[in-house]
Design a protein around this motif. Structure first.
Motif: not given
Length: 325
Positions: A206-210, A228-238, A240-248
């Motif tokens: 889960v990533s920040f859009a930037s 060497g991380f090879n996982g995909r970015i499956v969710a993103a937001s600009s 902070h609280d939305e990134v945290k929400r998706l992580l939770i």
């Protein structure tokens, strides 16, 4: 001779303070006619003003005999008093003008999501106490957009993540945020104390859009690439609280500023992952355009912000509202 007493406003009598100004011009010009020309009045009007002042003070202020022009002792006393009054009024008008210019206006600030700092909260309380009539507009935007808009002089200032300060932008480091990896309570790694770095390499992010665009948070991208991380970015937001929400929610693992999620860790919503030293340190800057034309309100904001945060160490600036480090 006793000093002429200027009328006391508390006595209920009316006193035209313009008479004192007219008297001062008469004394300065040493002529009724010259004073009339300077004041753009008729000689008769100036003579009548002088007579009214003398009548109110019950003193002769000027003696005129043919071409002679003499200020009486009473006139000298009135001149000194009138000059003092005129000086005080002029200073009062200047002070009021400057105060109004500083106290009234509008500040437009662009801020990154999200600034977690009790010092920042207290700054706004202090600023409002000092300048209660200054209007404030706060817009939350990605750091890359903030930098661009401040460059275009579209706002008073910005608070943003910025690794390289563009030309013509002035800056002051506000916060030094350390980012770490986290997962949420709905993720399979939540609660595990034995997680190894190699177990994280295939996890989705889960990533920040930037961060996904390689902008202001590119150190996070560099970290993933170097490890060497090879996982995909499956969710993103600009946000902070939305990134945290998706992580939770369990979408994947992701990076957040450590100081901003202490309460979430304590309350069992997020779990800290390796590496123990964190991912990277990113500086949050106050940015403003060097050449922008600023209003008194905007100048007051910039000075007040810089002066206020200088009173706190970086550790204090990162403290939470309850005083925790």
């Amino acid at each position: 001779m006793s000093k002429p007493a200027l009328p006391d406003a508390r006595s209920g009598g009316r006193f035209d303070w313009n008479l004192l100004r007219t008297f001062l011009v008469i004394v300065q010009e040493r002529s009724i006619s010259a004073a009339a020309a300077k004041l753009h009045l008729t000689q008769s009007a100036v003579s009548q003003a002088l007579k009214r002042l003398e009548d109110q003070l019950e003193r002769r202020l000027i003696e005129r005999h043919n071409s002679a022009f003499t200020i009486t002792a009473a006139g000298e006393e009135v001149r000194r008093a009138a000059e003092a009054i005129h000086g005080n009024v002029s200073q009062l008008l200047t002070d009021v003008s400057q105060t109004e210019a500083e106290a009234v206006g509008r500040v437009h600030l662009l801020v990154a999501s999200r600034i977690h700092s009790a010092v920042y909260d207290e700054f706004w309380a202090d600023f409002h106490r000092e300048y209660p009539r200054i209007e404030v507009q706060l817009d939350v935007l990605p750091s890359s957009e903030i930098v661009t808009l401040v460059q275009q002089r579209a706002a008073t200032a910005g608070i943003a993540l910025c690794r390289q300060i563009p030309k013509r932008l002035e800056n002051k480091v506000f916060l030094q945020q350390r980012y770490a990896l986290f997962c949420g309570r709905n993720h399979a790694l939540f609660g595990r104390h034995d997680v190894r770095m190699d177990e994280l390499l295939g996890e989705n992010f889960v990533s920040f859009a930037s961060d996904a665009l390689g902008d202001s948070l590119s150190p996070l991208t560099i970290f993933r690439d170097q490890r060497g991380f090879n996982g995909r970015i499956v969710a993103a937001s600009s946000q902070h609280d939305e990134v945290k929400r998706l992580l939770i929610a369990g979408f994947g693992i992701g990076c957040l500023p450590e100081h901003s999620v202490r309460a979430d860790i304590e309350q069992g919503r997020l779990w800290r992952l390796p590496p123990g030293e964190g991912v990277c340190a990113v500086e949050l800057h106050l940015l403003w355009h060097r050449d922008a034309q600023r209003t008194p309100a905007e100048m007051a904001f910039l000075k007040h912000f810089r002066d206020f945060i200088d009173g706190y160490s970086m550790t204090e600036r990162l403290a939470s509202r309850d005083g925790g480090a």
